[in-house]
Write an enzyme that holds these catalytic residues in place. Structure first.
Site, PDB file in Angstrom:
ATOM      1  N   PHE A 249      -4.132  14.557   4.966  1.00 50.11           N
ATOM      2  CA  PHE A 249      -3.750  14.879   3.755  1.00 50.11           C
ATOM      3  C   PHE A 249      -3.872  16.439   3.325  1.00 50.11           C
ATOM      4  O   PHE A 249      -4.517  16.941   1.996  1.00 50.11           O
ATOM      5  CB  PHE A 249      -4.070  14.114   2.590  1.00 50.11           C
ATOM      6  CG  PHE A 249      -3.136  12.754   2.711  1.00 50.11           C
ATOM      7  CD1 PHE A 249      -3.168  11.755   3.766  1.00 50.11           C
ATOM      8  CD2 PHE A 249      -2.187  12.837   1.580  1.00 50.11           C
ATOM      9  CE1 PHE A 249      -2.124  10.808   3.612  1.00 50.11           C
ATOM     10  CE2 PHE A 249      -1.236  11.612   1.656  1.00 50.11           C
ATOM     11  CZ  PHE A 249      -1.174  10.761   2.745  1.00 50.11           C
ATOM     12  N   CYS A 260       4.682   7.773  -6.228  1.00 50.70           N
ATOM     13  CA  CYS A 260       3.318   7.270  -6.482  1.00 50.70           C
ATOM     14  C   CYS A 260       2.514   8.405  -7.206  1.00 50.70           C
ATOM     15  O   CYS A 260       2.042   8.549  -8.038  1.00 50.70           O
ATOM     16  CB  CYS A 260       2.674   6.558  -5.228  1.00 50.70           C
ATOM     17  SG  CYS A 260       3.244   5.186  -4.684  1.00 50.70           S
ATOM     18  N   ARG A 328      12.546   9.347  -4.797  1.00 47.44           N
ATOM     19  CA  ARG A 328      12.077   9.399  -6.073  1.00 47.44           C
ATOM     20  C   ARG A 328      11.120  10.583  -5.872  1.00 47.44           C
ATOM     21  O   ARG A 328      10.391  10.651  -5.124  1.00 47.44           O
ATOM     22  CB  ARG A 328      11.372   8.086  -6.483  1.00 47.44           C
ATOM     23  CG  ARG A 328      12.207   7.025  -6.674  1.00 47.44           C
ATOM     24  CD  ARG A 328      11.691   5.751  -7.109  1.00 47.44           C
ATOM     25  NE  ARG A 328      11.334   5.107  -5.795  1.00 47.44           N
ATOM     26  CZ  ARG A 328      10.453   4.015  -5.783  1.00 47.44           C
ATOM     27  NH1 ARG A 328      10.161   3.443  -6.858  1.00 47.44           N
ATOM     28  NH2 ARG A 328      10.074   3.475  -4.425  1.00 47.44           N
TER      29      ARG A 328
END
Ligand code: UGA
Length: 433
Positions: A249, A260, A328
């Site tokens: 990450f 999220c 999204r």
């Protein structure tokens, strides 16, 4: 055991299929007749690698039952998992209406001792509100316990993440409820962390916001790298090799998206506002992410001397990340809107997300879509890589070069080696390079 999942989104459907596959009898309850009918035939409402196969297998073996009827799904259940959506309200707070609606339906149908566990991501205090709804709506002598059981799966690798989680977090007041949940998770080899309800609720927001913070940190470093001549990939490799930091990450890019991180960071900020604690660190994570979308767009605009009118731009990748059709909060959306607002035309290709992109962009932001990656480059002024699908990594760049009006690539996900691409005769602009 008999388990019921309320909701058939990424969390509900994936976890239902995995627990059915472990031999449990699993009900999955929805509210949309069309989606439930399709699920009964083994057709999933979204693309997730391996999911349709697992659903079909467990439908055939009659361990997985889809229904619209709470009355069918709740009374027999040992554990009921609430897995409904908690999208952002305009204030940034999580919309909890689906959680509370589900709780009312569960209450009416409880029969015998049941553990009601919430997997939806909900702000601290929500589970205790669920308990109040259950207490109010249930028959007098029925017993239940509540638990917070946050989910950590990622889209695109959801099955693997559910079958091999780094940890299982369960928060409850009742030791009996925690014992039931631990027993249920026994076949999954992982650490089972027992906490209080509030701690479990906070772990989920903390985990997502810290992961988002790692990305925003990498993106902030990449803005600087772009100017000072350092290479963000090596910089983050050098940083991530420290075990205390870790390598994951830390990939800089066009910013994080999905259902999220954007909503959960916003909800955590909203919680700090509600309780009047300093939330500037979390606010910065969100702000840097918006800047990351904009930074990429500005790079393209600057290349065209701040005039995008009439330019035709190819986008490779629309989904918020590879191996999903989910649009999204996808970074492609603000990038496309900015390009169109400046008068450019956009031609896009994505292996899975085109239908959802059409819905997300609506008629106001209509763009052209092509059935393959190469035809999206025909006669266009630049190629922008927004999602790092594998098929782009090994694409035939000679073929791409022949198609493009001018061979220039803006690589928002650093999928290519600058040296190789430049040797092929492209102008190449990576991210933080
Ligand atoms: C995220 C978390 O990773 C899961 O642990 C969590 O369970 C889930 O949210 C959730 O709350 O339901 P997800 O949104 O499916 O999972 O996808 P990620 O793989 O985390 O990617 C999120 C975004 O971050 C993507 O847009 C991705 O491109 C971006 N990203 C990721 C980066 O820009 N750089 C990286 O180094 C990693």
């Amino acid at each position: 055991m008999t388990i019921t999942f309320i909701g058939h989104g990424y969390v509900g459907l994936v976890t239902a299929a995995v627990f059915a596959d472990l031999g449990n009898t699993v009900y999955c309850v929805g509210r949309n007749p069309e989606k439930i009918n399709n699920l009964k035939k083994g057709l999933t409402p979204f693309f997730e690698p391996g999911l349709e196969e697992l659903v079909k297998k467990n439908l055939e073996q009659k361990r997985l039952i889809f229904t619209l009827d709470y009355q069918e799904a709740i009374p027999e259940a040992d554990v009921v998992f609430i897995c409904v959506g908690t999208p952002s309200l305009p204030s940034g707070e999580a919309d909890l209406s689906a959680v509370f609606k589900a709780s009312e339906e569960i209450a009416k149908n409880l029969k015998g001792y049941t553990v009601v566990a919430c997997k939806s991501t909900v702000p601290v205090g929500t589970n205790r509100r669920v308990a109040k709804i259950l207490e109010k709506g249930k028959k007098k002598d029925v017993k239940f316990d509540i638990a917070s059981c946050p989910e950590f799966l990622k889209e695109g690798t959801a099955l693997h993440d559910t079958q091999n989680p780094d940890r299982i977090v369960a928060g409850a007041d009742s030791v009996k409820a925690l014992d039931v949940l631990e027993e249920l998770h026994k076949p999954i080899n992982s650490i089972f962390l027992r906490t209080t309800i509030e701690t479990a609720e906070m772990i989920k927001y903390g985990a997502n916001t810290l992961l988002a913070a790692k990305i925003s940190f990498a993106n902030s470093m990449s803005f600087l790298c772009d100017i000072v001549g350092a290479d963000i990939e090596q910089v983050m490799e050098g940083i991530g090799l420290d075990n205390r930091i870790g390598k994951q990450f830390l990939a800089a890019g066009v910013g994080y998206g999905g259902s999220c991180f954007p909503k959960d960071v916003k909800a955590l900020v909203a919680m700090t506002k509600r309780y009047k604690t300093p939330g500037m660190l979390f606010e910065a994570v969100e702000e840097v992410n918006q800047i990351a979308h904009e930074h990429f767009f500005q790079k393209v605009k600057k290349y065209f001397h701040n005039d995008l009118k009439g330019k035709k731009i190819t986008l490779w990748g629309l989904a918020f990340k590879p191996d999903t059709d989910d649009m999204r909060d996808a970074p492609s959306l603000p990038i496309i809107k900015s390009l169109l607002n400046e008068g450019a035309k956009v031609v896009a290709y994505d292996p899975k997300a085109v239908e959802n992109a059409k819905k997300s962009l609506g008629e106001k932001y209509a763009i052209e879509y092509t059935p393959d990656a190469y035809s999206a480059c025909a006669g266009t002024d630049a190629l922008l890589i927004v999602t790092e699908w594998n098929e782009f990594k090994q694409a035939d760049l000679e073929k791409v070069k022949k198609q493009l009006k001018k061979p220039v690539i803006f690589d928002g996900r650093n999928i290519y080696e600058a040296k190789k691409v430049k040797e092929l005769g492209f102008e190449y602009y990576g991210t933080g390079k």
